[in-house]
Design a protein around this motif. Structure first.
Motif, PDB file in Angstrom:
ATOM      1  N   THR A  88       0.935  -1.235  -0.607  1.00 18.01           N
ATOM      2  CA  THR A  88       0.052   0.542  -0.533  1.00 18.01           C
ATOM      3  C   THR A  88       1.023   1.293  -0.126  1.00 18.01           C
ATOM      4  O   THR A  88       0.569   2.059  -0.790  1.00 18.01           O
ATOM      5  CB  THR A  88      -1.034   0.035   1.146  1.00 18.01           C
ATOM      6  OG1 THR A  88      -2.268  -0.960   1.157  1.00 18.01           O
ATOM      7  CG2 THR A  88      -2.004   1.469   1.500  1.00 18.01           C
ATOM      8  N   ALA A  89       2.116   1.317   1.260  1.00 12.28           N
ATOM      9  CA  ALA A  89       2.821   2.294   0.953  1.00 12.28           C
ATOM     10  C   ALA A  89       3.732   2.390  -0.639  1.00 12.28           C
ATOM     11  O   ALA A  89       3.916   3.737  -1.030  1.00 12.28           O
ATOM     12  CB  ALA A  89       3.766   2.559   2.084  1.00 12.28           C
ATOM     13  N   ALA A  90       3.577   1.482  -0.892  1.00 15.14           N
ATOM     14  CA  ALA A  90       4.978   1.443  -2.443  1.00 15.14           C
ATOM     15  C   ALA A  90       3.408   2.036  -3.212  1.00 15.14           C
ATOM     16  O   ALA A  90       4.142   2.370  -3.978  1.00 15.14           O
ATOM     17  CB  ALA A  90       4.804  -0.042  -2.484  1.00 15.14           C
ATOM     18  N   CYS A  91       2.615   1.550  -3.265  1.00 10.36           N
ATOM     19  CA  CYS A  91       1.489   1.934  -4.175  1.00 10.36           C
ATOM     20  C   CYS A  91       0.774   3.468  -4.150  1.00 10.36           C
ATOM     21  O   CYS A  91       1.233   4.864  -5.316  1.00 10.36           O
ATOM     22  CB  CYS A  91      -0.124   1.290  -4.112  1.00 10.36           C
ATOM     23  SG  CYS A  91      -0.028   0.172  -4.591  1.00 10.36           S
ATOM     24  N   LEU A 104       4.743   1.189  -7.048  1.00 15.50           N
ATOM     25  CA  LEU A 104       3.941   0.656  -7.903  1.00 15.50           C
ATOM     26  C   LEU A 104       2.327   0.628  -8.816  1.00 15.50           C
ATOM     27  O   LEU A 104       1.852   1.259  -7.512  1.00 15.50           O
ATOM     28  CB  LEU A 104       3.387  -0.916  -6.936  1.00 15.50           C
ATOM     29  CG  LEU A 104       2.627  -1.762  -7.019  1.00 15.50           C
ATOM     30  CD1 LEU A 104       3.834  -2.797  -8.677  1.00 15.50           C
ATOM     31  CD2 LEU A 104       2.066  -2.796  -6.050  1.00 15.50           C
ATOM     32  N   GLY A 105       2.725   0.940  -9.782  1.00 17.74           N
ATOM     33  CA  GLY A 105       1.449   1.480 -10.588  1.00 17.74           C
ATOM     34  C   GLY A 105      -0.348   0.320 -10.461  1.00 17.74           C
ATOM     35  O   GLY A 105      -0.192  -0.179 -11.086  1.00 17.74           O
ATOM     36  N   ALA A 106      -0.867   0.840  -8.720  1.00 16.13           N
ATOM     37  CA  ALA A 106      -0.966  -0.387  -8.623  1.00 16.13           C
ATOM     38  C   ALA A 106      -2.034   0.228  -7.617  1.00 16.13           C
ATOM     39  O   ALA A 106      -2.210   1.453  -6.791  1.00 16.13           O
ATOM     40  CB  ALA A 106      -1.194  -1.830  -8.204  1.00 16.13           C
ATOM     41  N   VAL A 107      -3.302   0.609  -7.734  1.00 19.65           N
ATOM     42  CA  VAL A 107      -4.544   0.934  -6.174  1.00 19.65           C
ATOM     43  C   VAL A 107      -4.787  -0.438  -5.398  1.00 19.65           C
ATOM     44  O   VAL A 107      -5.346  -1.307  -5.173  1.00 19.65           O
ATOM     45  CB  VAL A 107      -5.629   1.324  -6.735  1.00 19.65           C
ATOM     46  CG1 VAL A 107      -6.631   1.868  -6.022  1.00 19.65           C
ATOM     47  CG2 VAL A 107      -5.441   2.308  -8.420  1.00 19.65           C
ATOM     48  N   GLY A 145       9.888  -7.419   1.335  1.00 19.71           N
ATOM     49  CA  GLY A 145       9.278  -6.032   0.671  1.00 19.71           C
ATOM     50  C   GLY A 145       9.431  -6.150  -0.510  1.00 19.71           C
ATOM     51  O   GLY A 145       9.112  -6.318  -2.354  1.00 19.71           O
ATOM     52  N   GLU A 146      10.634  -5.729  -1.023  1.00 21.11           N
ATOM     53  CA  GLU A 146      11.124  -5.637  -2.460  1.00 21.11           C
ATOM     54  C   GLU A 146      10.938  -6.717  -3.552  1.00 21.11           C
ATOM     55  O   GLU A 146      10.745  -6.476  -4.491  1.00 21.11           O
ATOM     56  CB  GLU A 146      12.404  -5.288  -2.399  1.00 21.11           C
ATOM     57  CG  GLU A 146      12.701  -3.742  -1.945  1.00 21.11           C
ATOM     58  CD  GLU A 146      11.940  -2.493  -2.542  1.00 21.11           C
ATOM     59  OE1 GLU A 146      11.830  -2.547  -3.527  1.00 21.11           O
ATOM     60  OE2 GLU A 146      11.873  -1.750  -1.932  1.00 21.11           O
ATOM     61  N   LEU A 147      10.824  -8.298  -2.984  1.00 21.30           N
ATOM     62  CA  LEU A 147      11.044  -9.012  -3.725  1.00 21.30           C
ATOM     63  C   LEU A 147       9.593  -9.140  -3.819  1.00 21.30           C
ATOM     64  O   LEU A 147       8.876  -9.657  -5.373  1.00 21.30           O
ATOM     65  CB  LEU A 147      10.818 -10.721  -2.927  1.00 21.30           C
ATOM     66  CG  LEU A 147      10.866 -11.709  -3.968  1.00 21.30           C
ATOM     67  CD1 LEU A 147      11.691 -11.617  -5.256  1.00 21.30           C
ATOM     68  CD2 LEU A 147      11.097 -13.114  -2.887  1.00 21.30           C
ATOM     69  N   ARG A 195       4.982  -6.168  -9.895  1.00 21.00           N
ATOM     70  CA  ARG A 195       5.240  -5.089 -11.355  1.00 21.00           C
ATOM     71  C   ARG A 195       5.457  -6.303 -12.413  1.00 21.00           C
ATOM     72  O   ARG A 195       4.963  -6.097 -13.299  1.00 21.00           O
ATOM     73  CB  ARG A 195       6.933  -4.568 -10.968  1.00 21.00           C
ATOM     74  CG  ARG A 195       7.179  -3.696 -10.227  1.00 21.00           C
ATOM     75  CD  ARG A 195       8.151  -2.827  -9.960  1.00 21.00           C
ATOM     76  NE  ARG A 195       8.136  -2.192  -8.962  1.00 21.00           N
ATOM     77  CZ  ARG A 195       9.239  -1.779  -8.387  1.00 21.00           C
ATOM     78  NH1 ARG A 195      10.130  -1.762  -8.567  1.00 21.00           N
ATOM     79  NH2 ARG A 195       9.012  -0.048  -8.062  1.00 21.00           N
ATOM     80  N   GLU A 196       6.354  -7.578 -12.823  1.00 26.21           N
ATOM     81  CA  GLU A 196       5.903  -8.025 -13.426  1.00 26.21           C
ATOM     82  C   GLU A 196       4.424  -8.794 -13.445  1.00 26.21           C
ATOM     83  O   GLU A 196       4.484  -8.970 -15.256  1.00 26.21           O
ATOM     84  CB  GLU A 196       7.194  -9.194 -13.198  1.00 26.21           C
ATOM     85  CG  GLU A 196       9.055  -8.755 -12.937  1.00 26.21           C
ATOM     86  CD  GLU A 196       9.104  -8.962 -14.164  1.00 26.21           C
ATOM     87  OE1 GLU A 196       8.748  -9.691 -15.680  1.00 26.21           O
ATOM     88  OE2 GLU A 196      10.150  -7.606 -14.541  1.00 26.21           O
ATOM     89  N   LEU A 197       4.354  -9.208 -13.172  1.00 30.21           N
ATOM     90  CA  LEU A 197       2.642  -9.701 -12.697  1.00 30.21           C
ATOM     91  C   LEU A 197       1.223  -8.428 -13.114  1.00 30.21           C
ATOM     92  O   LEU A 197       1.177  -8.607 -14.548  1.00 30.21           O
ATOM     93  CB  LEU A 197       1.911 -10.406 -11.412  1.00 30.21           C
ATOM     94  CG  LEU A 197       0.622 -10.568 -11.831  1.00 30.21           C
ATOM     95  CD1 LEU A 197       1.351 -12.053 -12.129  1.00 30.21           C
ATOM     96  CD2 LEU A 197       0.176 -11.344  -9.936  1.00 30.21           C
ATOM     97  N   ALA A 198       1.478  -7.409 -13.123  1.00 32.24           N
ATOM     98  CA  ALA A 198       1.329  -6.608 -14.153  1.00 32.24           C
ATOM     99  C   ALA A 198       1.358  -5.850 -14.996  1.00 32.24           C
ATOM    100  O   ALA A 198       0.947  -5.864 -15.839  1.00 32.24           O
ATOM    101  CB  ALA A 198       1.154  -5.367 -13.490  1.00 32.24           C
TER     102      ALA A 198
END
Length: 190
Positions: free
Chosen positions: A18-21, A26-29, A179-181, A187-190
């Motif tokens: 959530t923090a990364a979004c 991370l391009g996600a919501v 977390g980074e993993l 990111r790859e899945l997106a």
């Protein structure tokens, strides 16, 4: 991606993602979090963070099929298209597994397939690594399937097991990589 989370306790992966979004890594919501534990810190955190939150457990839904349907309905109503297990300690039902096939992710604190499967979670995994004499451990992000810890691996990070390691030191070193993993795998899945 619209992220849904299932958590049983602290929900550290949900918090990290959530923090990364929110900070653009991370391009996600993040949209929703459900917990099987009404006292879960993750549930309280999700409400404070503005995620749709629900307590969905066997206590509320004694019939496993009804619980499976309730979890799926909650996630779909929130618009979640990707599901992340954040320390979720229950097996998922076939409805959820089918609806999120290929978009359902878990992180496990070992180099799967080593030290995975039923009963292998949390401190038990690190204890098993130390007891086995393994010279390395790590973390694995994998897709979730019906078999526990058996889904396709999306990524791994290796961590040495050092002489004199204790449960606490090994656990801390593995957790520092998770977390980074997970972020990279999503990111790859997106």
């Amino acid at each position: 991606m619209r992220l849904g989370f299932l958590a049983s306790h602290g929900g550290s992966a949900a918090r990290f993602l959530t923090a990364a979004c929110r900070d653009g890594r991370l391009g996600a919501v993040p949209v929703a979090l459900a917990s099987n534990n009404s006292a879960s810190p993750a549930l309280a955190w999700a409400r404070e963070a503005g995620l749709r939150a629900a307590h969905l457990s066997g206590a509320k839904y004694p019939d496993p099929d009804a619980l499976d349907a309730a979890i799926l309905a909650f996630l779909q109503e929130a618009g979640a298209d990707t599901l992340v297990l954040s320390g979720y300690m229950k097996a998922l039902g076939l409805r959820v597994l089918s609806a999120y096939a290929g978009r359902l992710v878990n992180i496990h604190p070992s180099l799967l397939p080593r030290h995975g499967g039923r009963g292998m979670y949390g401190d038990r995994v690190h204890e098993a690594v130390l007891a086995s004499g393994d010279v390395e451990s790590g973390a694995t992000v994998h897709l979730v399937t019906a078999g526990i810890d058996e889904g396709p691996v999306l990524g791994q990070v290796r961590v040495p097991v050092l002489p004199g390691d204790t449960l606490a030191t090994l656990k801390a070193r593995v957790q520092a990589t998770e977390g980074e993993l997970l972020l990279g795998a999503l990111r790859e899945l997106a």
